[in-house]
Each structure stands twice: as structure tokens, then as C-alpha cells.
Scaffold this active site. Structure first.
Site, PDB file in Angstrom:
ATOM      1  N   ASP A  17     -10.050   3.475  -3.549  1.00 60.96           N
ATOM      2  CA  ASP A  17     -10.750   2.263  -3.095  1.00 60.96           C
ATOM      3  C   ASP A  17     -12.180   2.137  -3.629  1.00 60.96           C
ATOM      4  O   ASP A  17     -12.940   3.101  -3.653  1.00 60.96           O
ATOM      5  CB  ASP A  17     -10.830   2.252  -1.563  1.00 60.96           C
ATOM      6  CG  ASP A  17      -9.461   2.031  -0.943  1.00 60.96           C
ATOM      7  OD1 ASP A  17      -8.446   2.117  -1.666  1.00 60.96           O
ATOM      8  OD2 ASP A  17      -9.424   1.784   0.277  1.00 60.96           O
ATOM      9  N   ASP A  62       0.820  -1.213   0.000  1.00 60.37           N
ATOM     10  CA  ASP A  62       0.000   0.000   0.000  1.00 60.37           C
ATOM     11  C   ASP A  62       0.862   1.275   0.000  1.00 60.37           C
ATOM     12  O   ASP A  62       2.104   1.195  -0.043  1.00 60.37           O
ATOM     13  CB  ASP A  62      -0.941  -0.057   1.221  1.00 60.37           C
ATOM     14  CG  ASP A  62      -2.337   0.438   0.897  1.00 60.37           C
ATOM     15  OD1 ASP A  62      -2.464   1.344   0.060  1.00 60.37           O
ATOM     16  OD2 ASP A  62      -3.299  -0.069   1.507  1.00 60.37           O
TER      17      ASP A  62
END
Ligand code: GLA
Length: 386
Positions: free
Chosen positions: A183, A126
Site C-alpha cells: 500500500d 484484495d
């Protein structure tokens, strides 16, 4: 590490978020096999964020939270492997993961070694809390180097949300896939938003570096960590069809232990999976008459994506992102646009992959008016026109 087709599997984040634990992981591993998902290609089981303690151990290594994972990660990896599956984990290029757990910045090599020791086969990496003074492309190179030298084949899944023009430098790093956007969440709005910008990212994809349109929300039904309004069966099917056709990884995000029949049908269609996993990995393109970016920045709400498959067939997907039924004028494919003008003497014999409906296209026009928020996905064979 060479990954010949987009990865398929299950990831814990969309449903479980912080509530991930050993029992969920083991039961999900069981279910991947018993449901038949693994046999269809869903063979990566990935634990996302929130698996570790809030501090590293005295030896500087990451420590699995003993309340969530009482037998440690090697135990989990061994169990996953015993089912014939591959095991994935999560870290982050910054000082902390997005949920605030210790991450791999300046611990890249020790963490890669730890993952290798546990038997990890896939690392999602990430981009939260990364130092602004070091370019993202350097941070991803650090972990890529660490993984390439850790003594184990580990798929490298970059998750920098498309930011800092990820698509332009991701191949330099050696990552096997990269997240193209922010997201996803379980709502039609989110699916539509991600879909309408996908075309830009897929241009940069290739075998061994796949554009990751984010984990699937199919079957979530508004429940779980990113569960919002939920979607209708048509909307989930459109979402899945587009991800499959455009060549995104197919990482399931719902709780597979309690899938309903509709979800099973959507996730387990071998003909649709075959398109996603096609060996040539040719790029899909929009062949609709309106394949343009609108003046005001809006995208085409009626794309018709076409992709050449390795046996000479075409995959053809009609999509209606608009809130109204599409007409034959905004959902038609002129065969001359895809290389089949009348002069070739050829046409398409098509099979719709969700309904099984078959037909042969006449007069050079393939027109499929569609209800709002729905799609049709065809496999088309090139045949003589009569
Ligand atoms: C970011 C990622 C998500 C998920 C979370 C975990 O938001 O984009 O996919 O991994 O972090 O905190």
C-alpha cells in the site's frame, strides 16, 4: 471484458477508509462531474473496504451496512450511473477483507451475481486472509470466472500487492489490472519506494492488463486514512507524472470535494492525461545513462523514462528522487540512446507539460538539471535538426 486504456477515477480508501458512507459517495459523484474531472476521463467511482455488515444475510449474500448506506447499493449505483459515471466496489479473495469484513472466498459466484444485480462495473479484489493451501492464481481465477459469467461487464482489479509473483500469472486470470506493490501512503518515502521498483512491474503490463501502482495520494496533504506527513507540491507532481507516464491507472485518493487549486492543476492536465491514455500503450523505458540497478540493490535515483506515443511523438520524463539538486551529468538524455543519432538528421522539439516551456534540442544532448524531489515531463516531436 476489454479495457482499452488504464482506468481513471476515484477510490474511497486513501481518505475515508472505514468512514465511507452514502453521503460521501454521492457528493463525490457530483464532484467528479461538476469539477470537470469526469470529462477528462476520471469516470470510475470505487467504494473500497468497510461498506458491508460484519455478517452475510440469511440468503448468504453480502449486506451493505444500513447505517452507512441507508438506501442500499443499487440506489448508489443508480445515482452514480445517472451522473454518467461507472460504479466500482471491493471484495477480497480470502475469508475476510483486509479490514475484517466478510469476503468472497467460496462465495465467488454468488458475490459476482450480487454485484451484477446492483449494477457494479468494477471490482477491486484484495488478498487478505486467503487460505495458504490454495495458490493465489487459482483464487483470482475463481473470481474472474464468476465475473465473466455474471451477466454484466465488470472490470476486474486484482489487488494481491505484487506478492507470489503476481505479474507472472495475472494475465492467465483475465484480470484487467493488478496491484504491483504493497500500500501507498501519503509521504515522500512511500512515493519514492513504490517508484523505484515500478520499472520491474511495468514490463509485464499490456493493453487490458495494467500495472496498478496504487491509488494516488495527490492532494491529501497529510489528511485522511493513509495521510501521514503529506508531500510538497513538487513531490505530488512527480508522483502523478510518473504514474501517468508509466501507464498506471489514475485513481484519485484525496477528498475531491475540497481540492485546492494546486491539486486541481496536477490532476487536471489534459496533456499529461493524454500520455497515460495513449492508445498504443507502448512500454516506457529508462534511457538515462545510469539505467542500471546499482550494485548494492539501490535503484537509479535519476531515471529518464521515454515512451513512444501513437502519433510518433515521444513522452520524456526526467525525475530526481535524490535529496540533492541533480547535475547536468546525472540528468541528461543522449538522443542516440532513444534511436535518434546525428546520422538521422533529426532532433526533438519539446514542450514541458506542466509549464508549457518549449525548446528544440541541439547537439544530441537533452539535459535537465532538477531540484530535489522534482520532475519535468515533456511531449517531444521529431523534427529536422538544423
Ligand atoms: C489492502 C489494499 C488497500 C485497501 C485496504 C482495505 O491493504 O491493498 O488498497 O483496499 O486493503 O482494507
Amino acid at each position: 471484458m476489454l479495457l482499452l486504456t488504464p482506468p481513471m477515477g476515484w477510490n474511497s480508501w486513501n481518505t475515508f477508509g472505514e468512514a465511507i458512507n452514502e453521503q460521501v459517495v454521492l457528493e463525490s459523484a457530483d464532484t467528479l462531474v461538476s469539477s470537470g474531472l469526469a470529462a477528462l476521463g476520471y469516470n470510475y467511482l470505487v467504494i473500497d473496504d468497510c461498506w458491508s455488515l460484519r455478517e452475510r444475510g440469511e440468503d448468504g449474500r453480502l449486506v451493505p451496512d444500513p447505517e452507512k448506506f441507508p438506501h442500499g447499493m443499487k440506489f448508489v449505483a443508480d445515482y452514480v450511473h445517472s451522473k454518467g459515471l461507472k460504479f466500482g466496489m471491493y471484495s477480497c479473495a480470502g475469508t475476510l477483507t483486509c479490514a475484517g469484513y466478510p469476503a468472497s472466498f467460496e462465495h465467488e459466484f454468488v458475490d459476482a451475481k450480487t454485484f451484477a444485480d446492483w449494477g457494479v462495473d468494477y471490482l477491486k479484489y484484495d488478498y487478505c486472509f486467503h487460505p495458504s493451501t490454495i495458490p493465489g492464481k487459482v483464487l483470482y481465477k475463481r473470481m474472474a470466472l464468476a465475473l465473466a459469467n455474471c451477466g454484466r461487464d465488470i472490470v476486474f482489479s486484482a489487488c494481491s500487492w505484487g506478492s507470489d509473483e503476481t505479474k507472472t500469472w495475472i494475465k492467465e486470470t483475465g484480470a484487467n489490472l493488478w496491484r504491483t506493490t504493497g500500500d501507498i501512503n501519503d509521504s515522500w518515502r512511500s512515493i519514492k519506494d513504490l517508484s523505484l521498483i515500478a520499472e520491474d512491474a511495468i514490463r509485464y503490463g499490456s493493453i487490458n492488463c495494467y500495472p496498478d501502482m496504487d491509488m494516488l495520494v495527490v492532494g491529501m496533504g497529510g489528511k485522511g486514512n493513509v495521510g501521514l506527513a503529506g508531500c510538497t507540491p513538487d513531490e505530488y507532481r512527480l508522483h502523478y507524472s510518473l504514474w501517468a507516464l508509466l501507464g498506471s491507472p489514475l485513481m484519485i485518493g484525496c477528498d475531491i470535494r475540497s481540492m485546492d487549486e494546486e491539486t486541481r492543476k496536477t490532476l487536471m492536465n489534459p496533456d499529461v492525461i493524454a500520455i497515460n491514455q495513449d492508445a498504443d500503450y507502448n512500454q516506457a523505458y529508462d534511457a538515462s545513462a545510469y539505467a542500471v540497478t546499482y550494485m548494492d540493490g539501490e535503484r537509479n535515483e535519476h531515471p529518464i523514462y521515454v515512451r513512444l506515443l501513437s502519433n510518433g511523438d515521444l513522452a520524456v520524463g526526467f525525475f530526481n528522487f535524490a535529496d540533492e539538486t541533480s547535475t547536468r551529468w546525472n540528468s541528461y538524455l543522449a538522443l542516440d540512446r532513444i534511436g535518434l543519432p546525428e546520422s538521422t538528421g533529426k532532433t526533438l522539439k519539446v514542450k514541458e507539460l506542466w509549464t508549457g516551456e518549449e525548446k528544440t534540442i541541439t547537439n544530441g544532448i537533452f539535459s535537465v538539471p532538477l531540484p530535489a524531489h522534482s520532475c519535468r515531463l515533456y511531449r517531444a516531436e521529431i523534427v529536422d535538426a538544423r
